[in-house]
Motif scaffolding. Structure first.
Motif, short mmCIF file in Angstrom:
data_model
loop_
_atom_site.label_atom_id
_atom_site.label_comp_id
_atom_site.label_asym_id
_atom_site.label_seq_id
_atom_site.Cartn_x
_atom_site.Cartn_y
_atom_site.Cartn_z
N LYS A 17 0.85 -1.19 0.00
CA LYS A 17 0.00 0.00 0.00
C LYS A 17 0.88 1.24 0.00
O LYS A 17 2.08 1.15 0.23
N THR A 18 0.30 2.39 -0.26
CA THR A 18 1.05 3.65 -0.26
C THR A 18 1.50 3.98 1.16
O THR A 18 0.68 3.94 2.09
N VAL A 19 2.79 4.25 1.32
CA VAL A 19 3.33 4.60 2.63
C VAL A 19 4.27 5.79 2.50
O VAL A 19 4.81 6.05 1.44
N THR A 20 4.47 6.49 3.61
CA THR A 20 5.47 7.54 3.68
C THR A 20 6.75 6.92 4.22
O THR A 20 6.72 6.25 5.26
N VAL A 21 7.85 7.12 3.50
CA VAL A 21 9.14 6.57 3.89
C VAL A 21 10.02 7.72 4.36
O VAL A 21 10.22 8.69 3.64
N LYS A 22 10.52 7.60 5.59
CA LYS A 22 11.41 8.62 6.15
C LYS A 22 12.73 7.95 6.52
O LYS A 22 12.74 6.88 7.12
N LEU A 23 13.82 8.59 6.15
CA LEU A 23 15.15 8.10 6.48
C LEU A 23 15.81 9.11 7.41
O LEU A 23 15.88 10.30 7.08
N LEU A 53 15.12 3.83 9.38
CA LEU A 53 14.16 3.92 8.28
C LEU A 53 12.77 3.65 8.82
O LEU A 53 12.55 2.65 9.49
N ARG A 54 11.85 4.57 8.55
CA ARG A 54 10.46 4.37 8.94
C ARG A 54 9.61 4.36 7.67
O ARG A 54 9.60 5.33 6.92
N ALA A 55 8.95 3.24 7.44
CA ALA A 55 8.06 3.09 6.28
C ALA A 55 6.69 2.74 6.81
O ALA A 55 6.45 1.62 7.25
N GLY A 56 5.79 3.73 6.81
CA GLY A 56 4.47 3.51 7.41
C GLY A 56 4.63 3.27 8.90
O GLY A 56 5.20 4.10 9.61
N THR A 57 4.19 2.10 9.39
CA THR A 57 4.31 1.79 10.81
C THR A 57 5.53 0.92 11.11
O THR A 57 5.77 0.57 12.26
N THR A 58 6.31 0.58 10.09
CA THR A 58 7.50 -0.25 10.26
C THR A 58 8.74 0.63 10.45
O THR A 58 8.96 1.54 9.66
N THR A 59 9.49 0.38 11.52
CA THR A 59 10.72 1.12 11.77
C THR A 59 11.87 0.12 11.83
O THR A 59 11.75 -0.90 12.50
N ARG A 60 12.95 0.42 11.14
CA ARG A 60 14.07 -0.52 11.07
C ARG A 60 15.38 0.23 11.16
O ARG A 60 15.53 1.30 10.59
N ARG A 61 16.35 -0.35 11.86
CA ARG A 61 17.71 0.19 11.89
C ARG A 61 18.46 -0.40 10.69
O ARG A 61 18.46 -1.61 10.50
N ILE A 62 19.09 0.47 9.91
CA ILE A 62 19.77 0.06 8.67
C ILE A 62 21.25 0.36 8.83
O ILE A 62 21.61 1.48 9.19
N THR A 63 22.09 -0.62 8.54
CA THR A 63 23.54 -0.40 8.54
C THR A 63 24.06 -0.59 7.13
O THR A 63 23.78 -1.61 6.50
N ILE A 64 24.79 0.42 6.64
CA ILE A 64 25.32 0.35 5.27
C ILE A 64 26.82 0.50 5.33
O ILE A 64 27.33 1.36 6.01
#
Length: 64
Positions: A17-23, A53-64
């Motif tokens: 579905k359409t979500v707002t993605v915030k980094l 990274l927050r995409a909709g209600t999902t929040t995840r820690r990202i390591t690059i």
């Protein structure tokens, strides 16, 4: 449901579905914000580090 994966300096987001993605930086500074439609979306990260990274209600820690 939203799936998030990291591969070769890109963040892949797959959503049904359409979500707002915030980094965010690890310090909480907003780096980018976009609204993405259903499907798979790819974000290029130019700097190595740890991000939130927050995409909709999902929040995840990202390591690059």
């Amino acid at each position: 449901d939203t799936d998030i994966a990291v591969h070769d300096g890109y963040i892949y987001i797959h959503t049904d579905k359409t979500v707002t993605v915030k980094l965010f930086s690890i310090l909480g500074q907003l780096i980018s914000q976009e609204t993405v439609k259903a499907g798979t979306y790819r974000i290029r990260i130019h700097s190595r580090g740890i991000y939130i990274l927050r995409a909709g209600t999902t929040t995840r820690r990202i390591t690059i």
